[in-house]
Write a protein that holds these residues in place. Structure first.
Motif, PDB file in Angstrom:
ATOM      1  N   LEU A   1       0.727  -1.482   0.049  1.00  0.00           N
ATOM      2  CA  LEU A   1       0.014   0.639   0.186  1.00  0.00           C
ATOM      3  C   LEU A   1       0.705   1.106  -0.320  1.00  0.00           C
ATOM      4  CD1 LEU A   1      -2.497  -0.882   2.857  1.00  0.00           C
ATOM      5  CD2 LEU A   1      -2.691  -1.304   0.194  1.00  0.00           C
ATOM      6  N   ARG A   2       0.169   2.143  -0.957  1.00  0.00           N
ATOM      7  CA  ARG A   2       0.975   4.068  -0.970  1.00  0.00           C
ATOM      8  C   ARG A   2       0.472   4.269   0.940  1.00  0.00           C
ATOM      9  NH1 ARG A   2       1.576   6.457  -5.571  1.00  0.00           N
ATOM     10  NH2 ARG A   2       0.960   5.138  -7.320  1.00  0.00           N
ATOM     11  N   VAL A   3       1.753   5.351   1.237  1.00  0.00           N
ATOM     12  CA  VAL A   3       1.130   5.413   2.909  1.00  0.00           C
ATOM     13  C   VAL A   3       0.717   6.418   3.219  1.00  0.00           C
ATOM     14  CG1 VAL A   3       2.577   7.950   4.112  1.00  0.00           C
ATOM     15  CG2 VAL A   3       3.559   6.650   2.262  1.00  0.00           C
ATOM     16  N   GLU A   4      -0.424   7.091   1.846  1.00  0.00           N
ATOM     17  CA  GLU A   4      -1.501   7.623   2.507  1.00  0.00           C
ATOM     18  C   GLU A   4      -2.688   6.260   2.450  1.00  0.00           C
ATOM     19  OE1 GLU A   4      -1.111   7.963  -2.052  1.00  0.00           O
ATOM     20  OE2 GLU A   4       0.088   7.884  -0.105  1.00  0.00           O
ATOM     21  N   THR A   5      -2.516   5.901   1.189  1.00  0.00           N
ATOM     22  CA  THR A   5      -3.567   4.779   1.843  1.00  0.00           C
ATOM     23  C   THR A   5      -3.414   3.670   3.141  1.00  0.00           C
ATOM     24  OG1 THR A   5      -3.600   4.291  -0.861  1.00  0.00           O
ATOM     25  CG2 THR A   5      -4.712   2.116   0.466  1.00  0.00           C
ATOM     26  N   ALA A   6      -2.206   3.247   3.127  1.00  0.00           N
ATOM     27  CA  ALA A   6      -2.088   2.733   4.432  1.00  0.00           C
ATOM     28  C   ALA A   6      -3.197   3.467   5.913  1.00  0.00           C
ATOM     29  CB  ALA A   6      -1.017   2.241   5.397  1.00  0.00           C
ATOM     30  N   THR A   7      -2.045   4.726   5.885  1.00  0.00           N
ATOM     31  CA  THR A   7      -2.842   5.558   6.585  1.00  0.00           C
ATOM     32  C   THR A   7      -4.464   5.788   6.798  1.00  0.00           C
ATOM     33  OG1 THR A   7      -1.207   7.098   6.324  1.00  0.00           O
ATOM     34  CG2 THR A   7      -3.095   8.047   7.249  1.00  0.00           C
ATOM     35  N   ILE A   8      -5.212   5.250   6.164  1.00  0.00           N
ATOM     36  CA  ILE A   8      -7.068   6.232   5.943  1.00  0.00           C
ATOM     37  C   ILE A   8      -7.183   4.391   6.172  1.00  0.00           C
ATOM     38  CG2 ILE A   8      -8.608   6.804   4.898  1.00  0.00           C
ATOM     39  CD1 ILE A   8      -6.487   8.682   5.556  1.00  0.00           C
ATOM     40  N   ALA A   9      -6.103   2.809   5.742  1.00  0.00           N
ATOM     41  CA  ALA A   9      -7.278   2.000   6.079  1.00  0.00           C
ATOM     42  C   ALA A   9      -7.109   1.935   7.774  1.00  0.00           C
ATOM     43  CB  ALA A   9      -6.029   1.040   5.114  1.00  0.00           C
ATOM     44  N   LEU A  10      -5.953   2.052   7.898  1.00  0.00           N
ATOM     45  CA  LEU A  10      -6.204   1.677   9.671  1.00  0.00           C
ATOM     46  C   LEU A  10      -6.362   2.303  10.139  1.00  0.00           C
ATOM     47  CD1 LEU A  10      -4.222   0.153  11.439  1.00  0.00           C
ATOM     48  CD2 LEU A  10      -2.541   1.600  11.551  1.00  0.00           C
ATOM     49  N   LEU A  11      -6.400   3.650  10.024  1.00  0.00           N
ATOM     50  CA  LEU A  11      -7.286   4.536  10.982  1.00  0.00           C
ATOM     51  C   LEU A  11      -8.653   4.311  11.235  1.00  0.00           C
ATOM     52  CD1 LEU A  11      -7.411   7.342  12.753  1.00  0.00           C
ATOM     53  CD2 LEU A  11      -7.425   9.032  10.648  1.00  0.00           C
ATOM     54  N   ALA A  12      -9.110   4.139   9.558  1.00  0.00           N
ATOM     55  CA  ALA A  12     -10.843   3.962   9.561  1.00  0.00           C
ATOM     56  C   ALA A  12     -11.248   1.873  10.394  1.00  0.00           C
ATOM     57  CB  ALA A  12     -11.172   3.557   7.882  1.00  0.00           C
ATOM     58  N   THR A  13     -10.391   1.615  10.172  1.00  0.00           N
ATOM     59  CA  THR A  13     -10.314   0.581  10.902  1.00  0.00           C
ATOM     60  C   THR A  13     -10.505   0.589  12.794  1.00  0.00           C
ATOM     61  OG1 THR A  13      -9.593  -0.831   9.691  1.00  0.00           O
ATOM     62  CG2 THR A  13      -9.279  -2.001  11.401  1.00  0.00           C
ATOM     63  N   LEU A  14      -9.450   1.650  13.030  1.00  0.00           N
ATOM     64  CA  LEU A  14      -9.544   1.185  13.946  1.00  0.00           C
ATOM     65  C   LEU A  14     -10.010   2.440  14.814  1.00  0.00           C
ATOM     66  CD1 LEU A  14      -5.874   1.930  14.816  1.00  0.00           C
ATOM     67  CD2 LEU A  14      -6.785  -0.195  15.195  1.00  0.00           C
ATOM     68  N   MET A  15     -10.858   3.588  14.179  1.00  0.00           N
ATOM     69  CA  MET A  15     -11.534   4.650  14.331  1.00  0.00           C
ATOM     70  C   MET A  15     -13.643   3.601  14.756  1.00  0.00           C
ATOM     71  SD  MET A  15     -10.982   8.026  15.131  1.00  0.00           S
ATOM     72  CE  MET A  15     -12.708   8.489  14.322  1.00  0.00           C
TER      73      MET A  15
END
Length: 463
Positions: A441-455
């Motif tokens: 994953l790209r940096v921005e994709t990984a960031t949003i994927a992990l943040l959305a999951t944890l939220m």
């Protein structure tokens, strides 16, 4: 296409800008709205004066390194005298970014664009674009990647005329509710076909709201940022600067119009414009302020996005704001050692625009860049921290044994990922390594994927 237009046809233009001074990312980060000023050339000023509301303009990056069409804006306010040096100004709004930027060399090599004024007068900053040239460049760029939230259907409506717009809309609305694959059969240009299709999608969509209705604009009123709110009903505050310009010059609000102000700290108040002068306006409260408490779980994002280009860092910060991250910190690592000060300033504007768009009442904090060594003691003190690592335990599995805390850390590496030494140091400090699937994953994709999951996970832990 001229045969289906009204008497006043939509005009097409090309607006040049140095990306170092004002880029497409700046335009999009400013809520899509800006004043187009600084035009000195007499011929360019003449073109600026000829613009009409609803005209469409290619957004063109000039300069030695970047000569290309990158997006489309529409004219939302015609020529007027600016407040600065007395030069003429128009207001424009972002319509969408090109799916693929169209380079100057590519345009010069296309036989259908022969004789285009852009080639003959390369120093002209405002260029008229013939309709056939517009259509060809639009096709070369593959259409638009995205569009501004409010759209520009009114401008398109005016451009092609009421009968043509209505005919296009209804002839191509399928009985099973699907949008049409193309509107070329009506003889419309690709740009107008895109806008009409987008109008259909907008009309048939349903907006999703958060379950926390106190965070939403209760009356659908325009919302603006103000550091200071009136303390109680009947009190007033002064609004100046960018928000004043947006309210009066772009939205053309006037005395007695009702709006909302928020302060980025949970405060929201409804009121109306009491008085307007050249330097600002007075807002009077029609109710006492409403204060909303922040989300119970605070997620702090540390990401190595300093080297990201092409608006990707803006997108990362924008989506973190929309999803509800408490803060974002640019992480300086061995493979992402710096971030420019100009970019940090622009990201602040991105955050404020995203907060207004998402109707978020608590503004996300953009922390100063942090060197990797400074991250380790923060991890050691945190009871809940996750770092995305390839081939680690899937994040869902890791969460099964995790307990909710008041705050947590999300750590994402730069392009090329963390070094092995950096990963080992974080693991020793107590971070939990989690995987985000089999793909890179790209940096921005990984960031949003992990943040959305944890939220979503932290929301599910609510009592």
């Amino acid at each position: 296409m001229r045969g289906v237009r009204g008497k006043k046809e939509c005009q097409y233009w090309l607006l040049k800008t140095e990306p170092g001074e004002w880029s497409w990312e700046d335009q999009a980060a400013n809520g899509g709205l800006s004043r187009w000023d600084g035009v000195k050339n007499k011929q360019a000023q003449k073109h600026l004066k000829s613009m009409r509301a609803g005209d469409l303009c290619f957004f063109y990056h000039s300069g030695a390194r970047s000569r290309r069409v990158v997006g489309v804006v529409s004219v939302v306010r015609t020529w007027y005298v600016g407040d600065g040096d007395g030069g003429g100004v128009v207001d424009v709004k972002a319509v969408g970014e090109m799916k693929r930027p169209v380079d100057l060399k590519e345009m010069k090599g296309d036989g259908g664009l022969k004789g285009f004024v852009l080639f003959r007068q390369p120093r002209l900053s405002v260029v008229p674009v013939p309709e056939d040239v517009w259509d060809r460049i639009f096709e070369m760029g593959g259409g638009l990647e995205g569009a501004s939230d409010d759209g520009d259907e009114e401008g398109v409506f005016k451009a092609i005329g009421e009968r043509a717009f209505t005919k296009a809309f209804w002839l191509h609305r399928c009985s099973d509710g699907r949008a049409p694959p193309s509107m070329r059969t009506l003889g419309l240009s690709p740009s107008l076909s895109f806008a009409l299709n987008r109008s259909w999608r907008k009309a048939s969509s349903v907006r999703a709201f958060s379950s926390d209705h106190t965070n939403q604009s209760r009356g659908g009123l325009p919302r603006f940022y103000s550091e200071v709110l009136p303390p109680s009903k009947g009190c007033s505050v002064r609004v100046q600067g960018d928000e004043f310009w947006h309210m009066t010059k772009v939205l053309r609000l006037s005395t007695n119009d009702r709006v909302e102000l928020f302060n980025g700290k949970g405060g929201l108040i409804e009121g109306c414009i009491q008085r307007i002068d050249r330097n600002g306006l007075d807002f009077v409260a029609l109710e006492d302020p409403n204060v909303v408490r922040p989300h119970t779980m605070q997620w702090h994002v540390f990401a190595g996005f300093g080297t990201l280009k092409g608006g990707r860092a803006d997108w990362l910060v924008e989506k973190c704001t929309e999803l509800g991250a408490n803060s974002v910190t640019p992480l300086l690592t061995e493979r992402s050692p710096s971030i420019s000060e100009n970019r940090v300033d622009r990201l602040q504007r991105v955050i404020q625009a995203a907060a207004k768009q998402s109707q978020r009442l608590h503004e996300m904090t953009l922390n100063p860049p942090l060197k990797f060594g400074g991250l380790l003691p923060i991890v050691a003190q945190s009871k809940l921290s996750f770092v995305a690592v390839a081939e680690a335990t899937p994040v869902i599995s890791a969460l099964a044994s995790s307990k909710k805390e008041t705050s947590g850390l999300i750590i994402i590496g730069p392009e090329g990922d963390f070094t092995g030494k950096e990963v080992s140091a974080m693991l020793q400090a107590g971070v939990t390594a989690v995987g985000l699937g089999p793909n890179r994953l790209r940096v921005e994709t990984a960031t949003i994927a992990l943040l959305a999951t944890l939220m979503l996970w932290s929301d599910s832990q609510q009592p």
